[in-house]
Motif scaffolding. Structure first.
Motif, mmCIF file in Angstrom:
data_model
loop_
_atom_site.group_PDB
_atom_site.id
_atom_site.type_symbol
_atom_site.label_atom_id
_atom_site.label_comp_id
_atom_site.label_asym_id
_atom_site.label_seq_id
_atom_site.Cartn_x
_atom_site.Cartn_y
_atom_site.Cartn_z
ATOM 1 N N LEU A 144 34.590 70.776 73.108
ATOM 2 C CA LEU A 144 35.580 71.465 72.117
ATOM 3 C C LEU A 144 34.813 72.673 71.599
ATOM 4 O O LEU A 144 35.707 73.525 71.496
ATOM 5 C CB LEU A 144 36.009 70.216 71.278
ATOM 6 C CG LEU A 144 36.694 69.158 71.363
ATOM 7 C CD1 LEU A 144 36.956 68.294 70.244
ATOM 8 C CD2 LEU A 144 38.181 69.876 71.773
ATOM 9 N N ARG A 145 33.587 72.595 71.475
ATOM 10 C CA ARG A 145 33.242 73.859 70.640
ATOM 11 C C ARG A 145 33.175 75.165 71.886
ATOM 12 O O ARG A 145 33.739 76.091 71.431
ATOM 13 C CB ARG A 145 31.752 73.670 70.229
ATOM 14 C CG ARG A 145 31.113 74.886 69.742
ATOM 15 C CD ARG A 145 29.806 74.719 69.050
ATOM 16 N NE ARG A 145 29.351 75.780 68.346
ATOM 17 C CZ ARG A 145 28.214 76.466 68.426
ATOM 18 N NH1 ARG A 145 27.411 75.606 69.046
ATOM 19 N NH2 ARG A 145 27.832 77.686 67.810
ATOM 20 N N SER A 148 36.659 76.304 72.150
ATOM 21 C CA SER A 148 36.910 77.261 71.175
ATOM 22 C C SER A 148 36.536 78.624 71.078
ATOM 23 O O SER A 148 37.054 79.564 70.668
ATOM 24 C CB SER A 148 36.313 76.652 69.596
ATOM 25 O OG SER A 148 37.209 75.376 69.421
ATOM 26 N N GLU A 151 38.646 80.467 73.458
ATOM 27 C CA GLU A 151 39.780 80.776 72.921
ATOM 28 C C GLU A 151 39.766 82.037 71.989
ATOM 29 O O GLU A 151 40.612 83.073 72.155
ATOM 30 C CB GLU A 151 40.402 79.548 72.045
ATOM 31 C CG GLU A 151 41.899 80.014 71.380
ATOM 32 C CD GLU A 151 42.230 78.518 70.561
ATOM 33 O OE1 GLU A 151 43.471 78.302 70.810
ATOM 34 O OE2 GLU A 151 41.523 77.905 70.029
ATOM 35 N N ARG A 152 38.630 82.069 71.235
ATOM 36 C CA ARG A 152 38.502 83.227 70.304
ATOM 37 C C ARG A 152 38.333 84.646 71.339
ATOM 38 O O ARG A 152 38.908 85.686 71.169
ATOM 39 C CB ARG A 152 37.400 83.231 69.353
ATOM 40 C CG ARG A 152 37.678 82.083 68.294
ATOM 41 C CD ARG A 152 36.726 82.144 67.224
ATOM 42 N NE ARG A 152 35.343 81.386 67.686
ATOM 43 C CZ ARG A 152 35.288 80.273 67.752
ATOM 44 N NH1 ARG A 152 36.235 79.482 67.485
ATOM 45 N NH2 ARG A 152 34.063 79.761 68.193
#
Length: 196
Positions: A144-145, A148, A151-152
């Protein structure tokens, strides 16, 4: 209205999700509704399996490929109700290979017109996908990290690339074709660049 797409690809996402489209009387019927009792919310769907003639719903005569972009296949695949009998369609062994093949042929044309990714970038994306999938099984929080962070990075790259395209006055149609998406989705990219 709920549309349950049967087919989806990472390449094109929701812009080119596919389904076996329904034909009744030579045309596409509207959605079917489900009576769930009193209340203002009446669920509906356009998924092929709901058109089984039960509870006043239309009975599908043939299927054809359909895409979220609006494309419809030309070939029609009649259903054999003598073989299906009284079973609901979701329980029947309905052959979707024809519509699926037609949808895949449509995606091939979209893919051929889209801007090709450089081979090293394609290989890197495959590797990232494999590593994230493995990490999801072993360390879901780390996956998940990582997602993320990706995604950024993606948001920043979209903003920069869309800004360049907007500055160069590249048309929405050109962007849509290059990305293999719809024109309306392509037009959102320059807007996201302006928001930065």
């Amino acid at each position: 209205m709920l549309v349950d797409w049967d087919w989806w690809t990472v390449d094109f996402g929701d812009a080119h999700a596919g389904v076996a489209g329904v034909l009744v009387g030579g045309g596409e019927p509207g959605p079917v509704y489900f009576d769930v009792g009193s209340g203002s919310d009446v669920p509906s769907t356009s998924h092929w399996s709901a058109y089984d003639g039960r509870a006043g719903r239309p009975r599908v005569e043939a299927l054809r490929a359909a895409c979220a972009c609006g494309w419809r296949g030309v070939a029609e695949y009649p259903l054999d109700w003598a073989m299906i009998g009284d079973r609901p369609l979701y329980e029947a062994d309905v052959d979707l290979t024809g519509p699926l093949a037609d949808w895949n042929a449509h995606l091939s044309l979209v893919r051929d017109k889209a801007v090709p990714l450089p081979e090293p970038l394609t290989a890197l994306l495959v590797e990232i996908t494999e590593r994230l999938t493995a990490t999801t099984a072993d360390a879901p929080l780390a996956a998940l990290r990582a997602a993320s962070v990706l995604e950024r990075i993606a948001v920043r790259v979209v903003r920069d690339a869309a800004g360049t395209l907007a500055a160069d006055e590249v048309s929405g149609e050109t962007v849509a074709t290059g990305l293999g998406t719809t024109r309306s989705r392509a037009l959102v990219l320059p807007l996201s660049a302006q928001d930065s």
